[in-house]
Motif scaffolding. Sequence first.
Motif, PDB file in Angstrom:
ATOM      1  N   TYR A 357       2.469 -38.448  -8.153  1.00 22.35           N
ATOM      2  CA  TYR A 357       2.697 -39.416  -7.558  1.00 22.35           C
ATOM      3  C   TYR A 357       3.250 -40.667  -8.355  1.00 22.35           C
ATOM      4  O   TYR A 357       3.553 -41.583  -9.167  1.00 22.35           O
ATOM      5  CB  TYR A 357       1.534 -40.025  -7.200  1.00 22.35           C
ATOM      6  CG  TYR A 357       0.636 -39.322  -6.392  1.00 22.35           C
ATOM      7  CD1 TYR A 357       1.043 -39.361  -5.100  1.00 22.35           C
ATOM      8  CD2 TYR A 357      -0.211 -38.889  -6.929  1.00 22.35           C
ATOM      9  CE1 TYR A 357       0.332 -37.937  -4.273  1.00 22.35           C
ATOM     10  CE2 TYR A 357      -1.175 -37.440  -6.105  1.00 22.35           C
ATOM     11  CZ  TYR A 357      -1.071 -37.534  -4.337  1.00 22.35           C
ATOM     12  OH  TYR A 357      -0.880 -36.806  -3.874  1.00 22.35           O
ATOM     13  N   ASP A 358       4.713 -41.574  -7.466  1.00 18.11           N
ATOM     14  CA  ASP A 358       5.671 -41.911  -8.235  1.00 18.11           C
ATOM     15  C   ASP A 358       5.590 -43.627  -7.608  1.00 18.11           C
ATOM     16  O   ASP A 358       6.422 -44.159  -6.972  1.00 18.11           O
ATOM     17  CB  ASP A 358       7.173 -41.386  -8.209  1.00 18.11           C
ATOM     18  CG  ASP A 358       7.988 -42.363  -8.753  1.00 18.11           C
ATOM     19  OD1 ASP A 358       7.506 -42.939  -9.821  1.00 18.11           O
ATOM     20  OD2 ASP A 358       9.581 -42.303  -8.041  1.00 18.11           O
ATOM     21  N   SER A 364       2.945 -51.256  -6.470  1.00 14.72           N
ATOM     22  CA  SER A 364       1.613 -51.103  -4.971  1.00 14.72           C
ATOM     23  C   SER A 364       1.335 -52.768  -5.681  1.00 14.72           C
ATOM     24  O   SER A 364       0.780 -53.129  -4.239  1.00 14.72           O
ATOM     25  CB  SER A 364       0.407 -51.254  -5.733  1.00 14.72           C
ATOM     26  OG  SER A 364       0.078 -51.010  -7.738  1.00 14.72           O
ATOM     27  N   HIS A 365       1.648 -54.281  -6.300  1.00 19.48           N
ATOM     28  CA  HIS A 365       0.884 -54.804  -6.524  1.00 19.48           C
ATOM     29  C   HIS A 365       1.733 -55.948  -5.891  1.00 19.48           C
ATOM     30  O   HIS A 365       2.259 -57.534  -5.213  1.00 19.48           O
ATOM     31  CB  HIS A 365       0.714 -55.938  -7.459  1.00 19.48           C
ATOM     32  CG  HIS A 365      -0.716 -54.703  -7.924  1.00 19.48           C
ATOM     33  ND1 HIS A 365      -1.863 -55.040  -7.451  1.00 19.48           N
ATOM     34  CD2 HIS A 365      -0.641 -53.915  -9.194  1.00 19.48           C
ATOM     35  CE1 HIS A 365      -2.808 -54.131  -7.548  1.00 19.48           C
ATOM     36  NE2 HIS A 365      -2.509 -53.584  -9.161  1.00 19.48           N
ATOM     37  N   TYR A 366       3.437 -55.374  -5.841  1.00 20.27           N
ATOM     38  CA  TYR A 366       4.494 -56.396  -5.445  1.00 20.27           C
ATOM     39  C   TYR A 366       4.580 -57.047  -4.291  1.00 20.27           C
ATOM     40  O   TYR A 366       5.056 -55.790  -3.282  1.00 20.27           O
ATOM     41  CB  TYR A 366       5.841 -55.756  -5.466  1.00 20.27           C
ATOM     42  CG  TYR A 366       7.325 -56.060  -5.320  1.00 20.27           C
ATOM     43  CD1 TYR A 366       7.424 -57.768  -6.138  1.00 20.27           C
ATOM     44  CD2 TYR A 366       7.519 -56.812  -4.598  1.00 20.27           C
ATOM     45  CE1 TYR A 366       9.135 -57.969  -6.313  1.00 20.27           C
ATOM     46  CE2 TYR A 366       9.014 -56.800  -3.850  1.00 20.27           C
ATOM     47  CZ  TYR A 366       9.004 -57.734  -4.650  1.00 20.27           C
ATOM     48  OH  TYR A 366      10.753 -59.196  -4.825  1.00 20.27           O
ATOM     49  N   ILE A 367       5.211 -58.098  -3.913  1.00 18.91           N
ATOM     50  CA  ILE A 367       4.421 -58.811  -2.508  1.00 18.91           C
ATOM     51  C   ILE A 367       6.284 -59.351  -2.250  1.00 18.91           C
ATOM     52  O   ILE A 367       6.651 -60.481  -2.917  1.00 18.91           O
ATOM     53  CB  ILE A 367       3.579 -60.034  -2.621  1.00 18.91           C
ATOM     54  CG1 ILE A 367       2.340 -59.022  -2.618  1.00 18.91           C
ATOM     55  CG2 ILE A 367       3.897 -60.186  -1.252  1.00 18.91           C
ATOM     56  CD1 ILE A 367       1.151 -60.134  -2.649  1.00 18.91           C
ATOM     57  N   PRO A 368       6.888 -58.996  -1.329  1.00 19.98           N
ATOM     58  CA  PRO A 368       8.486 -59.819  -1.425  1.00 19.98           C
ATOM     59  C   PRO A 368       8.747 -61.167  -0.986  1.00 19.98           C
ATOM     60  O   PRO A 368       7.640 -61.027   0.845  1.00 19.98           O
ATOM     61  CB  PRO A 368       9.111 -58.591  -0.533  1.00 19.98           C
ATOM     62  CG  PRO A 368       8.087 -57.325   0.048  1.00 19.98           C
ATOM     63  CD  PRO A 368       7.043 -57.785  -0.719  1.00 19.98           C
ATOM     64  N   HIS A 369       8.916 -62.066  -0.943  1.00 16.75           N
ATOM     65  CA  HIS A 369       9.102 -63.022  -0.764  1.00 16.75           C
ATOM     66  C   HIS A 369      10.797 -63.740  -0.418  1.00 16.75           C
ATOM     67  O   HIS A 369      11.362 -63.202  -0.792  1.00 16.75           O
ATOM     68  CB  HIS A 369       8.892 -63.946  -1.867  1.00 16.75           C
ATOM     69  CG  HIS A 369       7.661 -64.504  -2.185  1.00 16.75           C
ATOM     70  ND1 HIS A 369       5.947 -65.002  -1.245  1.00 16.75           N
ATOM     71  CD2 HIS A 369       7.339 -63.158  -3.667  1.00 16.75           C
ATOM     72  CE1 HIS A 369       5.418 -64.112  -2.219  1.00 16.75           C
ATOM     73  NE2 HIS A 369       5.033 -63.865  -3.351  1.00 16.75           N
TER      74      HIS A 369
END
Length: 454
Positions: A357-358, A364-369
């Motif tokens: 699983y790439d 997984s924790h990145y939140i785009p702003h």
Amino acid sequence: RHRCPHKPTRIYDNGQQPCLTTEYVEKYPKYSNISPPRSLKPKQEYQVHRGRMEGITTFKSDYLPYDIVKRPFRVQEEYKPKMGEIELGTTYQKDYNAHKIQPVMLVRPQERKHTTGGRLDTIPTYQDAYRSWEVQRREPSKVEHIYHPPTEKFGNATTFQDDFIARELNPRKSFKPPCVAKLSDVPFDSTTSHRTSYIAHQLEPKFMRSKEEYKPSNQPFEDLTTHRNDFKGLPGQLAKSCKPENVKVGSSAHFNGITEFQDRFQPWPVSLPEVHKTKEYVPPTGNMDFNSTSHLDYIKHELSPAVPVRPVSSGRRINAPFQGNTTTKEDFKAWGSCRQEIIKKQQEIPKPTGKFYDLTTFKSHYIPHQIIPAQSFKPVHAIVPNSAPFQGESMYHTEYTPKKQDSCPANYPSPPGYVYVSTDSHGHKFFRQLTPELSESNSNPIPKEVAVLS
């Protein structure tokens, strides 16, 4: 046997046909037709070997083929991931103490003044209009940072120190035999396989070849050559040398520059050389006989081939059969050998199995702003109009004094205030200027002579 075609060697002859008449051909006496002797030289050809070649070699006769066994293939074990979560915390994150960082002060370079060695006497407009103000020097607001090393000892252990377990080293035993010569107690026996197996055979008598006796020829030797037969010596005196004696010629008189050649030489009219026309070539009639006196008078003798002078062979001929057994063949025994397998260390960490699983922690924790662009504080490049008049005055405008430009008197055909005097060979006209100068004794004008180019 003169057969080379004679080509013309004269300067003005460019004939296409070669000249075959020579002085040798004209004075040569003719004899009966005799063909040249046949060459006994063998032809340079490759002689093929008629025998049959056996394609059997010692390698083919002694080689024994062996069955080739393939190398065993080792199947790799499947990877089984470990259960549980991975703790991403480190000792550096736990034990790190954050310190306050002060901004770095800018270090500006010293101001460099570019001055010249000359002295300036004028006062510029900036110095005249500038008014100095009393400005106090600002004190620097830099905080002195003095480093104080810690007094306590750093007691944090690393993961290597915590997890490492010291084990006792057990060196492997060496099976290499010691490189020491073994001494035997038995006395040395000088008997060898050659001495024990050798059989002495009686030698055959040496072959002696009888010498052949020399038999001289019965016919007398003819040493008369064509040169001795045809040459007739004429009595004569030796030629006298006309070379003058090497005597140094000298004179004490002074050389006046005139030579005997200059006094006695008289030029003669020279005419062009006459061109002589060449005569047309008329080939001789009849056939040319290429036989010579050597071919006609030669008597062939039967000669025996030269006997090679070789040394007597000193080889020993033995009729006994050859024994091909050696100590190496008798004592050496071939051992059956097989190839040793590769000793590979067993892998301690099992390989993972299943699909990869790439997905990383960053994905997984990145939140785009939403991106807000930074506001630019650059001033607007606009020209502000000014209603005040432009002061374009300078020291050159205020201190400049215009002067009258004098024209050169040579531009006029007859310059005013000058009187024409003469013209030289180069084309220069000389004028005389009349300037009234009053002297103490005479009030008449004193003329001045001035040269003006025209």
